[in-house]
Design a protein around this motif. Structure first.
Motif, PDB file in Angstrom:
ATOM      1  N   SER A   1       4.035  32.169 -26.863  1.00 55.72           N
ATOM      2  CA  SER A   1       3.304  30.684 -26.838  1.00 55.72           C
ATOM      3  C   SER A   1       3.911  29.464 -27.035  1.00 55.72           C
ATOM      4  N   ILE A   2       4.379  28.690 -26.318  1.00 51.96           N
ATOM      5  CA  ILE A   2       4.951  27.406 -26.815  1.00 51.96           C
ATOM      6  C   ILE A   2       3.395  26.474 -27.077  1.00 51.96           C
ATOM      7  N   GLU A   3       2.703  27.181 -26.799  1.00 50.85           N
ATOM      8  CA  GLU A   3       1.394  25.851 -27.852  1.00 50.85           C
ATOM      9  C   GLU A   3       1.817  26.567 -29.371  1.00 50.85           C
ATOM     10  N   ASP A   4       1.826  27.555 -30.310  1.00 53.67           N
ATOM     11  CA  ASP A   4       2.250  28.148 -31.264  1.00 53.67           C
ATOM     12  C   ASP A   4       3.686  26.875 -32.150  1.00 53.67           C
ATOM     13  N   LEU A   5       4.410  26.686 -30.760  1.00 56.22           N
ATOM     14  CA  LEU A   5       5.665  25.716 -31.431  1.00 56.22           C
ATOM     15  C   LEU A   5       5.005  24.633 -31.484  1.00 56.22           C
ATOM     16  N   GLU A   6       4.777  24.009 -30.767  1.00 58.74           N
ATOM     17  CA  GLU A   6       3.857  23.213 -30.679  1.00 58.74           C
ATOM     18  C   GLU A   6       2.987  22.418 -32.178  1.00 58.74           C
ATOM     19  N   PHE A   7       2.145  23.545 -32.384  1.00 58.80           N
ATOM     20  CA  PHE A   7       1.102  23.626 -33.646  1.00 58.80           C
ATOM     21  C   PHE A   7       2.083  23.632 -34.386  1.00 58.80           C
ATOM     22  N   ASN A   8       3.089  24.740 -34.603  1.00 63.02           N
ATOM     23  CA  ASN A   8       3.549  23.810 -36.311  1.00 63.02           C
ATOM     24  C   ASN A   8       4.922  23.137 -36.170  1.00 63.02           C
ATOM     25  N   LEU A   9       5.151  22.263 -35.112  1.00 55.44           N
ATOM     26  CA  LEU A   9       5.585  21.066 -35.145  1.00 55.44           C
ATOM     27  C   LEU A   9       5.036  20.017 -35.893  1.00 55.44           C
ATOM     28  N   LEU A  10       4.023  20.237 -35.572  1.00 59.55           N
ATOM     29  CA  LEU A  10       3.314  19.046 -35.652  1.00 59.55           C
ATOM     30  C   LEU A  10       2.963  18.987 -37.211  1.00 59.55           C
ATOM     31  N   LYS A  11       2.788  20.003 -37.643  1.00 59.68           N
ATOM     32  CA  LYS A  11       2.095  20.961 -39.116  1.00 59.68           C
ATOM     33  C   LYS A  11       3.471  20.346 -39.749  1.00 59.68           C
ATOM     34  N   ILE A  12       4.606  20.838 -39.464  1.00 63.82           N
ATOM     35  CA  ILE A  12       5.619  19.918 -39.912  1.00 63.82           C
ATOM     36  C   ILE A  12       6.489  18.320 -40.646  1.00 63.82           C
TER      37      ILE A  12
ATOM     38  N   LEU B   1       5.374  14.145 -43.667  1.00 66.92           N
ATOM     39  CA  LEU B   1       4.681  12.418 -43.026  1.00 66.92           C
ATOM     40  C   LEU B   1       4.061  12.459 -44.699  1.00 66.92           C
ATOM     41  N   LEU B   2       3.078  13.309 -45.123  1.00 64.07           N
ATOM     42  CA  LEU B   2       2.134  13.262 -45.846  1.00 64.07           C
ATOM     43  C   LEU B   2       3.161  13.436 -47.425  1.00 64.07           C
ATOM     44  N   VAL B   3       4.395  13.737 -47.559  1.00 66.71           N
ATOM     45  CA  VAL B   3       5.577  13.612 -48.886  1.00 66.71           C
ATOM     46  C   VAL B   3       6.120  12.635 -48.823  1.00 66.71           C
ATOM     47  N   ALA B   4       6.201  11.669 -47.506  1.00 68.65           N
ATOM     48  CA  ALA B   4       6.772  10.510 -47.911  1.00 68.65           C
ATOM     49  C   ALA B   4       6.166   9.525 -48.076  1.00 68.65           C
TER      50      ALA B   4
END
Length: 209
Positions: A63-74, A79-82
């Motif tokens: 699903s597109i929701e799975d893709l959106e969730f993984n893009l948010l995780k990335i 952000l955390l590493v930077a």
């Protein structure tokens, strides 16, 4: 040394003291460079996620929701590493200049930076929850809100940050009219521009000082 030169030196010393008391001048240009390279790695990973989804080889769901969730995780991972790298490099710069890292100016800087950033983050989450399938708006929204955050916080640090903020906003607005290329705009804004401005600030304020 004549009297006029002594007066000029005294004025320069006063100006430096005023800058130190009103602006956070320990911000490291190398932290911008680090954030830029981190963003480019994140863009590469996100491109892979999108490519796998479009090719039908996505392994985390269909699903597109799975893709959106993984893009948010990335995005949050980048952000955390930077932020972690930027914090360590700025702390190093603060010790090098023998300046306090945490004071009223630092608090004002972070507060003015956080308000647009948090607002933008909540806006993006609400957008995705209320309107599934709008992941193409993530990159433009990130760029615009991040640019607003930099402009809002620039009065407490180097003025160069303000110009970076304007560049981020302009890039985000252009990306709004090129939704299919949002990831490339994201990579330019958070990657290339950070590396450029970080390098500029390093040679302007740090190298040789």
């Amino acid at each position: 040394m004549n009297k006029q030169e002594e007066q000029l030196n005294a004025l320069n010393d006063i100006k430096k003291l005023m800058d130190r008391s009103s602006r956070f001048i320990s911000l490291s240009g190398l932290s911008g460079v680090f954030a830029g390279f981190t963003a480019l790695v994140g863009a590469y990973l996100a491109h892979g996620e999108i490519a796998n989804y479009l090719n039908g080889t996505y392994t985390y769901g269909s699903s597109i929701e799975d893709l959106e969730f993984n893009l948010l995780k990335i995005g949050f991972g980048v952000l955390l590493v930077a932020l972690t790298g930027g914090l360590l490099l700025t702390l190093r710069q603060s010790r090098k200049k023998n300046l306090p890292f945490w004071d009223r100016t630092t608090k004002n800087l972070l507060l003015n930076l956080a308000i647009p950033l948090v607002s933008g983050g909540l806006f993006i989450v609400a957008l995705l929850l209320a309107h599934p399938g709008t992941y193409g708006l993530i990159a433009p929204s990130c760029l615009v809100f991040y640019g607003l955050a930099l402009i809002n916080a620039s009065k407490y640090t180097y003025t160069d940050i303000r110009f970076l903020g304007f560049c981020e906003i302009i890039l985000g607005l252009i990306a709004m009219f090129n939704i299919g290329y949002g990831l490339y705009f994201w990579a330019i804004g958070f990657g290339v521009l950070h590396i450029f401005y970080g390098t500029l600030m390093y040679f302007k304020y740090e190298r040789g000082n």
